[in-house]
Write an enzyme that holds these catalytic residues in place. Structure first.
Site, PDB file in Angstrom:
ATOM      1  N   LYS A  60       0.693  -1.471   0.295  1.00 22.85           N
ATOM      2  CA  LYS A  60       0.083   0.073   0.074  1.00 22.85           C
ATOM      3  C   LYS A  60       1.278   1.384   0.357  1.00 22.85           C
ATOM      4  O   LYS A  60       0.585   2.392  -0.713  1.00 22.85           O
ATOM      5  CB  LYS A  60      -0.770   0.055   1.382  1.00 22.85           C
ATOM      6  CG  LYS A  60      -2.208  -0.572   1.364  1.00 22.85           C
ATOM      7  CD  LYS A  60      -2.271  -1.409   2.449  1.00 22.85           C
ATOM      8  CE  LYS A  60      -3.558  -2.687   2.594  1.00 22.85           C
ATOM      9  NZ  LYS A  60      -3.907  -2.554   3.534  1.00 22.85           N
ATOM     10  N   GLN A 104      -4.301  -1.195   9.296  1.00 24.67           N
ATOM     11  CA  GLN A 104      -4.539  -2.104   9.300  1.00 24.67           C
ATOM     12  C   GLN A 104      -4.554  -3.472   9.922  1.00 24.67           C
ATOM     13  O   GLN A 104      -4.349  -3.503  10.708  1.00 24.67           O
ATOM     14  CB  GLN A 104      -2.967  -2.711   8.596  1.00 24.67           C
ATOM     15  CG  GLN A 104      -3.179  -3.923   8.249  1.00 24.67           C
ATOM     16  CD  GLN A 104      -3.332  -4.455   6.908  1.00 24.67           C
ATOM     17  OE1 GLN A 104      -3.513  -3.415   6.046  1.00 24.67           O
ATOM     18  NE2 GLN A 104      -3.802  -5.115   6.434  1.00 24.67           N
ATOM     19  N   ASP A 127     -11.004   3.771   4.074  1.00 22.56           N
ATOM     20  CA  ASP A 127     -11.303   2.110   3.949  1.00 22.56           C
ATOM     21  C   ASP A 127     -12.831   2.084   4.595  1.00 22.56           C
ATOM     22  O   ASP A 127     -13.193   0.808   4.054  1.00 22.56           O
ATOM     23  CB  ASP A 127     -10.870   1.763   5.881  1.00 22.56           C
ATOM     24  CG  ASP A 127      -9.488   0.628   5.167  1.00 22.56           C
ATOM     25  OD1 ASP A 127      -9.176  -0.001   3.892  1.00 22.56           O
ATOM     26  OD2 ASP A 127      -8.698   0.219   5.762  1.00 22.56           O
TER      27      ASP A 127
END
Ligand code: NDP
Length: 303
Positions: A60, A104, A127
């Site tokens: 990422k 994460q 997200d």
């Protein structure tokens, strides 16, 4: 409805190529933003040293730097307290040069993931896991769409633009993949079935589907004879098998069986994974534009 019309039997959906194409559009958008004095900033937080998570985070960060973002990497020890993680998130919420915050998952078990995700400023929730983003998706309001379901939708649309009226089955009902995926398909006028570990006769449920999205986490669970001829099959699963032999990745679908039956199918690796990262970059640009009052036609487009 039967048959997919435009999908060719056995097409392997190239997620790498689709992601590369999206990233090149995003790079242009970032260059455009640069001229307006805006550099999108993405903060990525990882707690602990889970090897798979570390690989995802590295990818990422690498991709975000490639398209021209400012990248802020926070690598915290597994012993980090929930309070310390919350403090970091609050600092990043207030940081003017941070447009997106990604935590994460999974987090260590002593940390309440829901509390952490709810602490992220919804304006920086790239997200799409904040309860406000989930509520907007469910109610059909514009908002951030979680990256993996967004990636799946873009891949489906790449095969077949008009999917209204098709039967879609989503296997898996997690908050981060299965549920938002079902809402996106519903928004596109599919008739959606959500399957899970308690679903009866899953093979025959799948056989009725024009679109199958598998997000389970069980290697090659979905067999070729579960697939309706010509169906679009999107495999979200990432499973490491054959660890003694060095390890290899497989999806939730038995690819070599299913590719002979499906109209179009994503491989693992090289399907949903790369597109998910491209969608994270897309969401970050969308957030940067919204926060800074800039209008760019491309990233605000919804699937
Ligand atoms: P979760 O473990 O949160 O959810 C799994 C879901 O699968 C649950 O809803 C569970 O049902 C269901 N399930 C489990 N066993 C069965 C079964 N035998 N039959 C039918 N359904 C079953 O997983 P995630 O949604 O987080 O992830 C799913 C997969 O996708 C994983 O392999 C993960 O690594 C991968 N992934 C890939 C991403 C990418 O970018 N490509 C991103 C995110 C995830 P129940 O609710 O009843 O327990």
């Amino acid at each position: 409805m039967s048959g997919l019309g435009t999908a060719n039997r056995g097409t392997r959906i190239n997620g790498e190529a689709a992601a590369a194409q999206l990233r090149s559009q995003l790079k242009e958008a970032v260059a455009d933003l640069e001229h307006r004095g805006v550099t999108p900033g993405l903060a990525v937080i990882i707690v602990g040293e889970d090897p798979a998570s570390s690989v995802y985070v590295r990818n990422k960060i690498r991709r975000s730097v490639e398209v021209g973002f400012r990248s802020f990497h926070h690598e915290l020890p597994v012993s980090t307290s929930e309070g310390d993680l919350l403090s970091l998130i609050l600092r990043l919420n207030d940081a003017p040069d941070v447009d997106g915050i990604l935590v994460q998952l999974p987090l260590p078990s002593h940390i309440d993931s829901q509390r952490i995700l709810a602490a992220v400023d919804p304006a920086k929730d790239v997200d799409g896991f904040h309860p406000l983003s989930a509520g907007k998706l469910m109610s059909g309001s514009p908002g951030v769409v979680p990256c993996t379901p967004l990636a799946c939708m873009l891949l489906i649309r790449g095969v077949k633009k008009e999917i209204g009226g098709l039967n879609a089955v989503v296997i898996g009902r997690s908050n981060i993949v299965g549920k938002p995926m079902a809402h996106l398909l519903l928004r596109s006028d599919c008739t959606v079935t959500m399957a899970h570990s308690k679903t009866n006769s899953l093979p025959s449920v799948c056989r009725a589907a024009d679109i199958v999205v598998a997000a389970v986490g069980h290697p090659e669970m979905v067999r070729g004879d579960w697939i309706k001829p010509g169906a679009i099959v999107i495999d979200v699963g990432i499973n490491r098998v054959d660890r003694e032999g060095g390890g290899r990745l497989v999806g939730d679908v038995a690819f070599h069986e299913a590719e002979n039956v499906a109209g179009a199918i994503t491989p693992v690796p090289g399907g949903v994974g790369p597109m998910t990262i491209a969608c994270l970059l897309r969401n970050t640009i969308q957030s940067a534009c919204a926060r800074r009052g800039v209008f760019l036609p491309f990233p605000s487009e919804d699937p």
